[in-house]
Design an enzyme around this catalytic site. Structure first.
Site, PDB file in Angstrom:
ATOM      1  N   ASP A  19      -7.780   2.034   7.850  1.00  0.00           N
ATOM      2  CA  ASP A  19      -6.408   2.555   7.881  1.00  0.00           C
ATOM      3  C   ASP A  19      -6.326   3.654   8.940  1.00  0.00           C
ATOM      4  OD1 ASP A  19      -3.727   3.107   7.138  1.00  0.00           O
ATOM      5  OD2 ASP A  19      -4.188   2.870   5.012  1.00  0.00           O
ATOM      6  N   GLU A  78       0.833  -1.200   0.000  1.00  0.00           N
ATOM      7  CA  GLU A  78       0.000   0.000   0.000  1.00  0.00           C
ATOM      8  C   GLU A  78       0.867   1.249   0.000  1.00  0.00           C
ATOM      9  OE1 GLU A  78      -2.485   3.304   1.879  1.00  0.00           O
ATOM     10  OE2 GLU A  78      -0.529   2.522   2.425  1.00  0.00           O
ATOM     11  N   GLU A  79       1.930   1.220   0.792  1.00  0.00           N
ATOM     12  CA  GLU A  79       2.748   2.423   0.995  1.00  0.00           C
ATOM     13  C   GLU A  79       3.533   2.845  -0.245  1.00  0.00           C
ATOM     14  OE1 GLU A  79       2.392   4.264   3.441  1.00  0.00           O
ATOM     15  OE2 GLU A  79       1.842   3.104   5.207  1.00  0.00           O
TER      16      GLU A  79
END
Lengths: 336, 346
Positions: free
Chosen positions: A222, A199-200
């Site tokens: 999140d 995701e990052e």
């Protein structure tokens, strides 16, 4: 929930190296499912996403819940003749949090981040001015090589009502999904609990897993920023004021129907919530929303101070509120 | 030689036809099937010998960076936009070839005699530059070029170090990624246990666009981008990475800005290299992106990797690469492909 949060935040899993996080979550899922009726499948896809699917009834929706397993970190770009490592970011690493930080490499080596002598110490230097000292005296002895990745090394701690740890972004989301899997009793919906990768570095795991799951409703879980610290950028979200229901962030506008459904669920259950408008940053929901022909998507966030620093801070009560909204909302039919 | 022909062909993103024609001619006899998709990608199937059910996609991009004519002034000079990543500092006074007729032009530039003190210390933005084709008026210019024509650096291919046992370096333009195209053409000469889809992609330099659609239709189990990557070996004050080095063999990407390579494939390439004595090197992480960035995100995800020929001065008028590195890239690619079915079972 604190015990699982402590356990998950203690694991090193920068983007692309989520294996140990996945194995820990898989073990936890198996423990949870052991006492329950059958009808749940586990699989890991080609990207490394862990997908746990609970069967539903024909009247229900196909729901995807996403929390990412990866965390920010560093990647070695060069080992110099003396054995010092130059590095680049894995995800959104801030230079202001680096000097003196410790790094744990996935291979087990530990390093300290040092900084060149600066001509102008009043200006924040770029990542290219830092290096990692792994305590060795020459290139030949260096256990770390180009391409190796590491995470920041920082212990979990409790401070009053709040907890602090590295990688609460987004191990707290993973912990919430596990808790919801455990607590959710009957549901008409087919629910895929997706623990995503990468995701990052660009919402990559969510992109491919959403294609595979093909949901008709999606919620990402999140962390989000807050405006409750001294001289913070104005933002109405506060730590300890409940689950944050996203209206908009830097990458998406939450589906209005989904957002309203989450608000209705929180109000009906007397669950503390706050609306969230985040100016920068985004979540897996952004890529899920535009998967295939489009998916109604929203986000439940845990307010978090010092996001992307080695000491992120949250209130566990906010995380519990997210679990309650999920379990209450998913235990009955959904009208968007 | 194919590499020379490919290097000298013009094929700015979106105008890859001359490159595709050369490649079609080169691989025609090797293709079991060949098709050109809507975007212009050329997809060549080389059937497997039947030992493995995998579908493997190997991709090299046909397009190169360049300029596009946007407007023709009354006095006959041409305004342009950049296509792909070009450093403004490279542009002034460079000879270029424009459009299908390869019209000669020169990017404008103010001679040293006329520059003011301090002016020579600043970079002139591309927006302040034009292309001069020596035409006296708009009407004259329009006989030679039209809006939308693309331009490339006017560069002949040449050999540099030809000594036996040396690096056998050559210089030319667009080795990024005609070198990769030439590698893939050579990989097609073999058959592998699986069906190999060799894809010559379009529009990589403007956002990996061709690879995205080609991978969607090929739907591979594994993706390998073959590209050409920068080697920055000019002497530096600090002990920093040159990204890659000439003469040290193909550069394997562990992660870049577009994707994270599948660890099994990283291991496959390095272990194949060390077992067979084929030199190979890690590319500096977090630099650039390749077609693998698009391929790995296709459908439910595709394990992918990039292997690249190192080259000095890419995205510039004239790059330098070593034919020894080129040949080692072909060797490593071929041997890694042979071992691929075993790797993908893990």
């Amino acid at each position: 929930m604190k015990e699982i949060i402590r356990k998950l935040t203690g694991i090193c899993g920068p983007s692309g190296s989520e294996g140990p996080v996945r194995e820990s979550i898989r073990a936890e899922v198996q423990r949870i499912l052991a006492g329950k009726a059958k009808g749940t499948e586990l699989r890991t896809d080609a990207m490394g996403n862990l997908i746990v699917t609970r069967h539903g009834s024909p009247s229900g929706l196909k729901v995807m819940l996403a929390a990412h397993m990866d965390e920010i970190g560093v990647v070695v770009t060069h080992v110099d003749e003396k054995g010092f490592c130059r590095f680049a970011n894995v995800g959104g690493v801030r230079a202001t949090a680096l000097w003196g930080s410790r790094v744990l490499f996935t291979g087990g080596a530990v390093g300290v981040i040092g900084l060149e002598k600066l001509e102008d110490p009043s200006r924040v230097p770029g990542l290219d001015r830092f290096y990692i000292d792994t305590g060795i005296v020459g290139k030949a002895d260096c256990r770390v090589k180009v391409g190796d990745v590491g995470c920041f090394l920082r212990d979990y701690a409790e401070m009053g009502r709040l907890i602090t740890a590295k990688a609460l972004d987004d191990r707290i989301g993973c912990a919430i999904l596990l808790q919801a899997l455990d607590e959710l009793k009957d549901s008409p919906h087919e629910i895929s609990f997706v623990f995503t990768v990468q995701e990052e570095v660009g919402l990559r795991g969510a992109t491919t897993s959403a294609f595979g799951v093909e949901p008709n409703l999606a919620i990402a879980v999140d962390v989000t920023g807050t405006g409750d610290t001294p001289e913070a950028h104005p933002m109405s979200v506060r730590v300890g004021s409940g689950a944050a229901i996203k209206v908009k962030d830097g990458g998406m506008l939450a589906h209005v129907g989904v957002k309203d459904w989450l608000v209705r669920t929180a109000e009906a259950g007397g669950i503390p919530y706050q609306l969230e408008v985040l100016e920068g940053g985004t979540t897996d929901a952004t890529s899920i929303q535009t998967s295939r022909a489009g998916v109604p998507a929203g986000v439940l966030s845990v307010p978090c101070r010092y996001v992307h620093s080695p000491s992120e801070v949250v209130d566990c009560g906010d995380a519990e509120a997210v679990v309650r909204i999920l379990t209450a909302g998913l235990s009955r039919g959904i009208q968007l | 030689m194919l590499l020379q022909k490919l290097s000298e062909a013009t094929g700015v993103s979106g105008n890859e036809e001359p490159v595709r024609a050369l490649l079609l001619e080169a691989v025609r006899g090797l293709a079991d099937e060949c098709r050109i998709d809507t975007m212009g990608n050329m997809i060549v199937l080389r059937r497997g010998t039947g030992g493995s059910p995998l579908r493997v996609m190997v991709a090299a991009h046909m397009d190169e960076i360049g300029l596009m004519i946007t407007q023709i002034e009354d006095n006959g000079v041409l305004h342009f936009a950049k296509v792909g990543g070009i450093d403004d500092r490279l542009l002034p006074a460079k000879p270029v070839l424009i459009g299908p007729r390869k019209v000669n032009g020169v990017v404008t530039f103010k001679p040293v005699h006329l520059t003011e003190k301090g002016e020579r210390d600043t970079v002139v933005s591309w927006k302040q530059l034009c292309i001069d084709i020596g035409a006296a008026s708009r009407a004259e210019a329009e006989k030679l070029v039209q809006k939308g024509d693309t331009a490339v650096f006017a560069t002949d291919y040449c050999e540099l170090d030809t000594a036996a046992g040396g690096w056998r370096t050559v210089a030319g333009k667009a080795f990024d990624d005609r070198a990769g195209c030439a590698v893939v053409a050579e990989l097609l000469e073999d058959r592998y246990p699986f069906d190999l889809y060799a894809v010559f992609t379009v529009q990589e330099e403007v956002g990996l666009r061709g690879a995205r659609t080609a991978a969607f239709s090929v739907k591979p189990d594994c993706g390998i981008a073959v590209d050409c990557t920068g080697a920055n070996e000019t002497p530096k004050k600090k002990d920093l990475s040159p990204s890659t080095r000439l003469g040290e063999g193909p550069a394997i990407t562990i992660r870049d800005n577009s994707f994270i390579a599948d660890p099994r494939l990283v291991d496959l390439f390095f272990s194949t290299g060390s077992r067979l004595g084929i030199p190979c090197q890690s590319k500096m992480p977090n630099v650039g992106g390749t077609d693998a960035g698009a391929i790995h995100m296709t459908h439910e995800g595709v394990p992918s990797i990039t292997m690249a020929v190192p080259c000095r001065y890419i995205h510039a008028p004239k790059g330098i690469l070593s034919l020894r590195d080129f040949e080692n890239t072909v060797r490593l690619g071929r041997e890694a492909l042979r071992r691929l079915p075993e790797t993908m079972k893990q």
